[in-house]
Design a protein around this motif. Structure first.
Motif, PDB file in Angstrom:
ATOM      1  N   GLN A   1      -3.458   0.652  13.556  1.00  0.00           N
ATOM      2  CA  GLN A   1      -3.136  -0.373  12.666  1.00  0.00           C
ATOM      3  C   GLN A   1      -2.713   0.524  11.712  1.00  0.00           C
ATOM      4  OE1 GLN A   1      -6.534  -2.678  11.940  1.00  0.00           O
ATOM      5  NE2 GLN A   1      -6.170  -4.109  13.386  1.00  0.00           N
ATOM      6  N   ALA A   2      -1.590   0.056  10.926  1.00  0.00           N
ATOM      7  CA  ALA A   2      -0.707   0.637   9.860  1.00  0.00           C
ATOM      8  C   ALA A   2      -1.131   0.184   8.270  1.00  0.00           C
ATOM      9  CB  ALA A   2       0.761   0.440  10.127  1.00  0.00           C
ATOM     10  N   TYR A   3      -2.442   0.473   8.048  1.00  0.00           N
ATOM     11  CA  TYR A   3      -2.997   0.255   6.982  1.00  0.00           C
ATOM     12  C   TYR A   3      -3.768   1.667   6.273  1.00  0.00           C
ATOM     13  CZ  TYR A   3      -2.011  -4.562   7.917  1.00  0.00           C
ATOM     14  OH  TYR A   3      -1.316  -5.588   8.442  1.00  0.00           O
ATOM     15  N   PRO A   4      -3.097   2.549   6.224  1.00  0.00           N
ATOM     16  CA  PRO A   4      -3.822   4.052   5.883  1.00  0.00           C
ATOM     17  C   PRO A   4      -4.614   4.127   4.410  1.00  0.00           C
ATOM     18  CG  PRO A   4      -1.463   3.998   5.804  1.00  0.00           C
ATOM     19  CD  PRO A   4      -1.608   2.791   6.143  1.00  0.00           C
ATOM     20  N   THR A   5      -4.075   3.096   3.436  1.00  0.00           N
ATOM     21  CA  THR A   5      -4.524   3.385   2.114  1.00  0.00           C
ATOM     22  C   THR A   5      -5.644   2.467   1.877  1.00  0.00           C
ATOM     23  OG1 THR A   5      -2.096   3.840   1.504  1.00  0.00           O
ATOM     24  CG2 THR A   5      -3.749   3.374  -0.221  1.00  0.00           C
ATOM     25  N   PRO A   6      -6.934   2.852   1.777  1.00  0.00           N
ATOM     26  CA  PRO A   6      -7.980   2.120   1.308  1.00  0.00           C
ATOM     27  C   PRO A   6      -7.934   1.552  -0.138  1.00  0.00           C
ATOM     28  CG  PRO A   6      -8.562   4.199   1.510  1.00  0.00           C
ATOM     29  CD  PRO A   6      -7.155   4.209   1.869  1.00  0.00           C
ATOM     30  N   LEU A   7      -8.186   0.345  -0.470  1.00  0.00           N
ATOM     31  CA  LEU A   7      -8.405  -0.217  -1.772  1.00  0.00           C
ATOM     32  C   LEU A   7      -9.903   0.019  -2.127  1.00  0.00           C
ATOM     33  CD1 LEU A   7      -5.958  -2.980  -1.751  1.00  0.00           C
ATOM     34  CD2 LEU A   7      -5.530  -0.366  -2.415  1.00  0.00           C
ATOM     35  N   THR A   8     -10.137   0.075  -3.358  1.00  0.00           N
ATOM     36  CA  THR A   8     -11.635  -0.147  -3.991  1.00  0.00           C
ATOM     37  C   THR A   8     -11.812  -1.622  -4.411  1.00  0.00           C
ATOM     38  OG1 THR A   8     -11.117   0.556  -6.142  1.00  0.00           O
ATOM     39  CG2 THR A   8     -11.514   2.290  -4.664  1.00  0.00           C
ATOM     40  N   PRO A   9     -12.838  -2.016  -4.765  1.00  0.00           N
ATOM     41  CA  PRO A   9     -13.345  -3.260  -5.127  1.00  0.00           C
ATOM     42  C   PRO A   9     -12.890  -3.503  -6.679  1.00  0.00           C
ATOM     43  CG  PRO A   9     -15.288  -2.399  -3.992  1.00  0.00           C
ATOM     44  CD  PRO A   9     -14.133  -1.449  -4.138  1.00  0.00           C
ATOM     45  N   THR A  10     -12.644  -2.198  -7.389  1.00  0.00           N
ATOM     46  CA  THR A  10     -11.999  -2.568  -8.908  1.00  0.00           C
ATOM     47  C   THR A  10     -10.629  -2.762  -8.982  1.00  0.00           C
ATOM     48  OG1 THR A  10     -11.921  -0.185  -9.118  1.00  0.00           O
ATOM     49  CG2 THR A  10     -13.978  -1.000  -9.678  1.00  0.00           C
ATOM     50  N   ASP A  11      -9.865  -2.473  -7.685  1.00  0.00           N
ATOM     51  CA  ASP A  11      -8.198  -2.691  -7.833  1.00  0.00           C
ATOM     52  C   ASP A  11      -7.967  -4.200  -7.889  1.00  0.00           C
ATOM     53  OD1 ASP A  11      -7.647  -0.063  -7.516  1.00  0.00           O
ATOM     54  OD2 ASP A  11      -8.156  -0.118  -5.130  1.00  0.00           O
ATOM     55  N   PRO A  12      -7.062  -4.502  -8.544  1.00  0.00           N
ATOM     56  CA  PRO A  12      -6.636  -5.872  -8.754  1.00  0.00           C
ATOM     57  C   PRO A  12      -6.167  -6.516  -7.544  1.00  0.00           C
ATOM     58  CG  PRO A  12      -5.817  -4.712 -10.638  1.00  0.00           C
ATOM     59  CD  PRO A  12      -6.350  -3.549  -9.621  1.00  0.00           C
TER      60      PRO A  12
ATOM     61  N   THR B   1     -15.601  -7.297   3.085  1.00  0.00           N
ATOM     62  CA  THR B   1     -16.247  -5.955   2.923  1.00  0.00           C
ATOM     63  C   THR B   1     -15.332  -4.648   2.799  1.00  0.00           C
ATOM     64  OG1 THR B   1     -16.308  -5.796   5.442  1.00  0.00           O
ATOM     65  CG2 THR B   1     -18.299  -6.909   4.490  1.00  0.00           C
ATOM     66  N   GLY B   2     -14.283  -5.047   2.950  1.00  0.00           N
ATOM     67  CA  GLY B   2     -13.223  -3.820   2.627  1.00  0.00           C
ATOM     68  C   GLY B   2     -11.787  -4.361   2.833  1.00  0.00           C
ATOM     69  N   VAL B   3     -10.887  -3.383   2.021  1.00  0.00           N
ATOM     70  CA  VAL B   3      -9.317  -3.822   2.068  1.00  0.00           C
ATOM     71  C   VAL B   3      -8.609  -2.550   2.281  1.00  0.00           C
ATOM     72  CG1 VAL B   3      -7.556  -4.995   0.999  1.00  0.00           C
ATOM     73  CG2 VAL B   3      -9.828  -5.891   0.704  1.00  0.00           C
ATOM     74  N   SER B   4      -7.806  -2.619   2.934  1.00  0.00           N
ATOM     75  CA  SER B   4      -6.826  -1.373   3.158  1.00  0.00           C
ATOM     76  C   SER B   4      -5.351  -1.777   3.200  1.00  0.00           C
ATOM     77  CB  SER B   4      -7.180  -0.523   4.635  1.00  0.00           C
ATOM     78  OG  SER B   4      -6.985  -1.461   5.587  1.00  0.00           O
TER      79      SER B   4
ATOM     80  N   ALA C   1      -1.000  -1.088   3.587  1.00  0.00           N
ATOM     81  CA  ALA C   1       0.110  -0.195   4.247  1.00  0.00           C
ATOM     82  C   ALA C   1       0.587   0.815   3.422  1.00  0.00           C
ATOM     83  CB  ALA C   1       1.307  -1.344   4.744  1.00  0.00           C
ATOM     84  N   ALA C   2       0.665   0.787   2.141  1.00  0.00           N
ATOM     85  CA  ALA C   2       1.070   2.129   1.074  1.00  0.00           C
ATOM     86  C   ALA C   2       0.346   1.647  -0.035  1.00  0.00           C
ATOM     87  CB  ALA C   2       2.867   1.540   0.916  1.00  0.00           C
ATOM     88  N   ALA C   3       0.657   2.541  -1.109  1.00  0.00           N
ATOM     89  CA  ALA C   3       0.038   2.382  -2.305  1.00  0.00           C
ATOM     90  C   ALA C   3       0.380   1.191  -3.027  1.00  0.00           C
ATOM     91  CB  ALA C   3       0.316   3.597  -3.118  1.00  0.00           C
ATOM     92  N   VAL C   4      -0.796   0.589  -3.509  1.00  0.00           N
ATOM     93  CA  VAL C   4      -0.502  -0.815  -4.525  1.00  0.00           C
ATOM     94  C   VAL C   4      -1.140  -0.711  -5.926  1.00  0.00           C
ATOM     95  CG1 VAL C   4      -1.573  -3.123  -4.306  1.00  0.00           C
ATOM     96  CG2 VAL C   4      -1.622  -1.906  -2.234  1.00  0.00           C
ATOM     97  N   PRO C   5       0.145  -1.032  -6.640  1.00  0.00           N
ATOM     98  CA  PRO C   5       0.112  -0.630  -8.176  1.00  0.00           C
ATOM     99  C   PRO C   5      -0.916  -1.724  -8.611  1.00  0.00           C
ATOM    100  CG  PRO C   5       2.170  -1.743  -7.505  1.00  0.00           C
ATOM    101  CD  PRO C   5       1.606  -1.270  -6.176  1.00  0.00           C
ATOM    102  N   THR C   6      -1.431  -1.212  -9.667  1.00  0.00           N
ATOM    103  CA  THR C   6      -2.331  -2.148 -10.260  1.00  0.00           C
ATOM    104  C   THR C   6      -1.490  -3.401 -10.954  1.00  0.00           C
ATOM    105  OG1 THR C   6      -3.744  -0.283 -11.086  1.00  0.00           O
ATOM    106  CG2 THR C   6      -3.786  -2.156 -12.415  1.00  0.00           C
ATOM    107  N   GLN C   7      -0.259  -3.031 -11.628  1.00  0.00           N
ATOM    108  CA  GLN C   7       0.464  -4.284 -11.922  1.00  0.00           C
ATOM    109  C   GLN C   7       1.709  -4.313 -11.273  1.00  0.00           C
ATOM    110  OE1 GLN C   7       1.257  -4.293 -16.275  1.00  0.00           O
ATOM    111  NE2 GLN C   7       1.547  -6.165 -16.466  1.00  0.00           N
TER     112      GLN C   7
END
Length: 321
Positions: A181-192, A243-246, A248-254
């Motif tokens: 799957q093409a979701y290489p960028t993990p997000l943290t629970p603090t990401d909007p 339990t987790g979110v990844s 496809a590319a970097a996700v900006p905060t705003q």
């Protein structure tokens, strides 16, 4: 009888005229026919493709249902119920050597494939179909189910469907292949974006409600009406369903208005029967007013375009073929 030169000339002239005018007439008729065909194509009734297609679909549906019932009856037939097979096929029950108790415990059958194999009978009055029926079966209730495939030959005529022989075991379509799957960028629970996804999944799956807080106005998402519950921790407190979110590319905060992000959420929920259910949700996020909102649930997750497919070993597919 001889014809004088004067009449020979007249006959020759007449023949030439007939050939000339006949040729012109044929050209004119061909042109008219072509114009008529073009007129019908542009302005007339279009070729009816719906009726034949509907007939084929209806036949396939009837043949498929017939094959499902046949395989189910055949797998569970016993020496005392052998006559039940005669509604599907013309066989001598005494030659079947059926067991005294059902040979297998089966689940609901499904049609894997149905194909038309040609015509049969005098003047091609009947059609031959081949139906592959898949079914989960096990030798006894506590055993692990095995996926088995059975091919059923069916003759369709004006009298209805009829099997031309007994079902027979065949191989399935194969164990398939895996692709990353093409979701290489993990997000943290603090990401909007993570917070929006977590809030949306909780509102969408549980009775918490409030889906409208997390979605765009054109998403058409309203929620499932509380079909699931949240897991509990040791103190009885609800745990997050996500339990987790990844991504496809970097996700900006705003995000900028209209900016799109593709994410994949790993979810663990509890069904109404209090069984844990693991799911993954591919989502499209869109920037609205400087915040992320869920624009839709994708029909399929993004898959890699850089990696090769990895064939699954044949023994990974439970089978006794």
């Amino acid at each position: 009888m001889k014809i004088n030169k004067t009449w020979q000339g007249r006959v020759g002239a007449s023949s030439s005229a007939l050939r000339r005018y006949g040729t012109i007439a044929l050209v004119v008729l061909a042109a008219i026919s072509g114009l008529n065909t073009m007129w019908d194509f542009v302005f007339g009734r279009p070729t009816d493709v719906v009726t034949p297609a509907r007939i084929i679909v209806n036949k396939s549906a009837v043949v498929s249902s017939f094959a499902e019932d046949y395989v189910t009856t055949w797998l569970t037939a016993t020496s005392s119920t052998s006559k039940s097979l005669k509604q599907f096929v013309s066989v001598n029950s005494a030659e079947l050597h059926l067991p005294t108790t059902p040979a297998v415990v089966i689940g609901s059958p499904t049609v894997v494939a149905v194909t038309a194999e040609g015509t049969a009978g005098k003047d091609d009055a009947a059609e031959v179909y081949s139906v592959v029926v898949g079914i989960n079966q096990r030798p006894y209730d506590a055993a692990a189910p095995i996926r088995a495939m059975y091919r059923v030959p069916v003759l369709w005529s004006k009298f209805g469907p009829r099997a031309t022989g007994l079902p027979y075991r065949v191989e399935g379509p194969g164990p398939g292949a895996d692709l990353a799957q093409a979701y290489p960028t993990p997000l943290t629970p603090t990401d909007p974006a993570y917070k929006v996804v977590s809030g949306f999944i909780t509102a969408y799956l549980t009775a918490a409600g409030g889906v409208e807080q997390y979605v765009t106005s054109d998403s058409m998402l309203t929620g499932l009406g509380g079909q699931y519950l949240a897991l509990k921790d040791s103190n009885g407190k609800d745990l997050p369903l996500v339990t987790g979110v990844s991504a496809a590319a970097a996700v900006p905060t705003q995000p900028a208005d209209g900016q799109i992000a593709q994410v994949l959420a790993a979810v663990t929920a509890v069904s109404s029967q209090y069984a844990n259910v693991s799911m993954t949700y591919p989502l499209t996020l869109r920037g609205v007013g400087g915040n992320w909102s869920v624009a839709g649930i994708n029909r399929a997750p993004l898959l890699s375009t850089d990696d090769d497919m990895v064939p699954v070993p044949a023994n990974a597919q439970q089978s006794t073929n």
